[in-house]
Enzyme design. Structure first.
Site, mmCIF file in Angstrom:
data_model
loop_
_atom_site.group_PDB
_atom_site.id
_atom_site.type_symbol
_atom_site.label_atom_id
_atom_site.label_comp_id
_atom_site.label_asym_id
_atom_site.label_seq_id
_atom_site.Cartn_x
_atom_site.Cartn_y
_atom_site.Cartn_z
ATOM 1 N N ASN A 189 63.950 40.429 68.803
ATOM 2 C CA ASN A 189 64.954 40.183 67.677
ATOM 3 C C ASN A 189 64.004 39.527 66.620
ATOM 4 O O ASN A 189 62.953 38.782 66.626
ATOM 5 C CB ASN A 189 65.923 38.935 68.321
ATOM 6 C CG ASN A 189 67.217 38.991 67.443
ATOM 7 O OD1 ASN A 189 67.154 39.285 66.053
ATOM 8 N ND2 ASN A 189 68.412 39.253 68.038
ATOM 9 N N ARG B 269 83.089 52.724 57.349
ATOM 10 C CA ARG B 269 81.799 52.686 58.371
ATOM 11 C C ARG B 269 81.489 54.220 58.950
ATOM 12 O O ARG B 269 80.554 54.291 59.109
ATOM 13 C CB ARG B 269 82.439 51.769 59.512
ATOM 14 C CG ARG B 269 82.416 50.137 59.018
ATOM 15 C CD ARG B 269 82.629 49.372 60.280
ATOM 16 N NE ARG B 269 81.804 49.260 61.069
ATOM 17 C CZ ARG B 269 81.743 48.917 62.539
ATOM 18 N NH1 ARG B 269 82.976 48.843 62.897
ATOM 19 N NH2 ARG B 269 80.756 48.974 63.260
ATOM 20 N N HIS C 220 81.319 48.969 74.099
ATOM 21 C CA HIS C 220 82.440 48.649 72.885
ATOM 22 C C HIS C 220 82.801 49.919 72.463
ATOM 23 O O HIS C 220 83.546 49.892 71.015
ATOM 24 C CB HIS C 220 81.604 47.702 72.012
ATOM 25 C CG HIS C 220 81.238 46.371 72.288
ATOM 26 N ND1 HIS C 220 80.531 45.373 71.643
ATOM 27 C CD2 HIS C 220 81.631 45.706 73.491
ATOM 28 C CE1 HIS C 220 80.371 44.360 72.420
ATOM 29 N NE2 HIS C 220 81.093 44.458 73.769
ATOM 30 N N CYS D 276 95.499 57.095 70.772
ATOM 31 C CA CYS D 276 96.739 56.805 70.516
ATOM 32 C C CYS D 276 96.991 55.495 71.177
ATOM 33 O O CYS D 276 96.629 55.207 72.203
ATOM 34 C CB CYS D 276 97.734 57.864 70.920
ATOM 35 S SG CYS D 276 99.559 57.351 70.682
HETATM 36 P P1 NAD Z 1 75.135 41.082 65.168
HETATM 37 O O1 NAD Z 1 75.660 41.796 63.861
HETATM 38 O O2 NAD Z 1 75.956 39.810 65.632
HETATM 39 O O3 NAD Z 1 73.608 40.510 65.238
HETATM 40 C C1 NAD Z 1 72.621 41.441 65.081
HETATM 41 C C2 NAD Z 1 71.381 40.969 65.501
HETATM 42 O O4 NAD Z 1 70.269 41.543 65.408
HETATM 43 C C3 NAD Z 1 70.944 39.677 64.848
HETATM 44 O O5 NAD Z 1 70.491 38.794 66.065
HETATM 45 C C4 NAD Z 1 69.658 39.889 64.025
HETATM 46 O O6 NAD Z 1 68.773 38.771 63.869
HETATM 47 C C5 NAD Z 1 69.138 41.038 65.000
HETATM 48 N N1 NAD Z 1 68.441 42.037 63.946
HETATM 49 C C6 NAD Z 1 68.710 42.560 63.047
HETATM 50 N N2 NAD Z 1 67.754 43.471 62.337
HETATM 51 C C7 NAD Z 1 67.039 43.646 63.396
HETATM 52 C C8 NAD Z 1 65.883 44.369 63.752
HETATM 53 N N3 NAD Z 1 65.282 45.224 62.602
HETATM 54 N N4 NAD Z 1 65.087 44.350 64.804
HETATM 55 C C9 NAD Z 1 65.564 43.678 65.896
HETATM 56 N N5 NAD Z 1 66.830 42.750 65.643
HETATM 57 C C10 NAD Z 1 67.252 42.538 64.484
HETATM 58 O O7 NAD Z 1 75.259 42.060 66.206
HETATM 59 P P2 NAD Z 1 75.764 42.231 67.885
HETATM 60 O O8 NAD Z 1 75.256 41.164 68.700
HETATM 61 O O9 NAD Z 1 75.323 43.660 68.257
HETATM 62 O O10 NAD Z 1 77.338 41.926 67.899
HETATM 63 C C11 NAD Z 1 78.133 42.676 66.976
HETATM 64 C C12 NAD Z 1 79.251 43.508 67.514
HETATM 65 O O11 NAD Z 1 79.634 44.263 66.494
HETATM 66 C C13 NAD Z 1 79.081 44.479 68.828
HETATM 67 O O12 NAD Z 1 80.151 44.291 69.527
HETATM 68 C C14 NAD Z 1 79.054 45.634 67.988
HETATM 69 O O13 NAD Z 1 79.794 46.716 68.822
HETATM 70 C C15 NAD Z 1 79.530 45.689 66.901
HETATM 71 N N6 NAD Z 1 78.563 46.175 65.768
HETATM 72 C C16 NAD Z 1 78.181 47.679 66.018
HETATM 73 C C17 NAD Z 1 77.250 48.187 64.801
HETATM 74 C C18 NAD Z 1 76.849 49.464 65.203
HETATM 75 O O14 NAD Z 1 77.182 50.151 65.971
HETATM 76 N N7 NAD Z 1 75.722 49.964 64.724
HETATM 77 C C19 NAD Z 1 77.073 47.361 63.788
HETATM 78 C C20 NAD Z 1 77.791 46.267 63.460
HETATM 79 C C21 NAD Z 1 78.477 45.844 64.485
HETATM 80 ZN ZN ZN Z 2 100.546 59.287 71.275
#
Ligand code: NAD
Ligand code: ZN
Length: 242
Positions: free
Chosen positions: A212, A69, A118, A126
């Site tokens: 969204n 990632r 997050h 560590c």
């Molecule tokens: P999720 O993956 O659960 O949901 C993604 C949401 O984004 C969906 O509702 C989807 O419909 C919407 N979406 C997708 N493409 C879009 C666009 N172009 N415009 C607007 N909306 C769009 O993500 P979440 O709710 O953030 O929860 C996931 C957890 O995973 C979080 O805690 C996060 O920390 C982590 N995460 C982070 C990343 C990152 O840092 N980029 C990536 C994946 C997951």
């Molecule tokens: Zn340590």
């Protein structure tokens, strides 16, 4: 987009603007979200890897996933949605951003008032002595050991089932309470606390706008649902703020 004069007035007159972002805002940068086909890595689901149990059981596997990632994210750039929020911060001194994302793209786009509730995938700590380490991708090895105590180093991100830092959470709650206009962008609502923040904002009188592709766990608190891509909708929304 049809934006009514009343809504434009709201953009102008609301105080303490809050944006709450999720993985969807980075989707157009090419960072996979968790809940989509492209979010799968090998045959694993994020929910099975981003947990303290998975790390205890197989730290090497979890590190492999994080290295994948990290490498992927390090090649990505902010998109127009990130830049729009950075511009909003410049326009409005009472704007604040809370993100669930760990990719650092908000800061890369110029946002400074960002709370990463997050964590950040490029920071590690560590598990025993809490020493922090920045990621150096060229040097990162799997199951890296703490130089201070020899214990395992883990990504400094919040895993499923872990508690939020109390101070950070209190700050986030007070931002939600004070906000008169909240933008909820690209989050599925599968994680409980961020949805609570939207509920708190709404119950304290904020006008909640959700952006969204599809309705989500936040939609019940949204006064306005704007369906579509964040990178297309947000720049227009931000242009109405003065
Ligand atoms: P999720 O993956 O659960 O949901 C993604 C949401 O984004 C969906 O509702 C989807 O419909 C919407 N979406 C997708 N493409 C879009 C666009 N172009 N415009 C607007 N909306 C769009 O993500 P979440 O709710 O953030 O929860 C996931 C957890 O995973 C979080 O805690 C996060 O920390 C982590 N995460 C982070 C990343 C990152 O840092 N980029 C990536 C994946 C997951
Ligand atoms: Zn340590």
């Amino acid at each position: 987009m049809q934006i009514s004069p009343q809504l434009k007035n709201r953009f102008k007159n609301s105080k303490n603007i809050l944006a709450l972002t999720g993985a969807g805002i980075s989707a157009e940068s090419g960072v996979p979200t968790f809940r989509g086909k492209e979010g799968l890595w090998k045959q694993y689901r994020a929910e099975d890897l981003a947990t303290p149990q998975a790390f205890r059981k197989d730290p090497k596997l979890v590190w492999e996933w994080y290295l994948w990632r990290m490498e992927l994210i390090s090649t990505k750039s902010p998109n127009p949605a990130h830049f729009a929020l950075a511009e909003l911060e410049k326009k409005r001194s009472d704007f604040y951003l809370i993100t669930q994302n760990v990719d650092g793209l908000h800061k890369k786009s110029g946002s400074e008032k960002v709370m990463e509730i997050h964590g950040n995938i490029f920071r590690n700590r560590c598990i025993s002595c809490a020493h922090f380490y920045d990621s150096d991708l060229s040097k990162l090895k799997i199951s890296i050991e703490c130089a201070n105590c020899g214990n395992l180093v883990r990504p400094d991100v919040l895993w499923f089932g872990e508690s939020y830092d109390t101070e950070l959470l209190n700050q986030a709650v007070s931002l939600a309470e004070r906000s008169e206009l909240a933008l909820v962008i690209g989050s599925s609502g599968a994680v409980g606390i961020p949805v609570e923040l939207a509920r708190i904002a709404k119950e304290n009188g904020a006008f909640v706008i959700e952006i969204n592709l599809d309705p989500s766990g936040y939609s019940r608190y949204a006064d306005l649902f704007l369906q579509g891509k964040a990178g297309e909708i947000l720049p227009e929304i931000v242009s109405y703020f003065v």
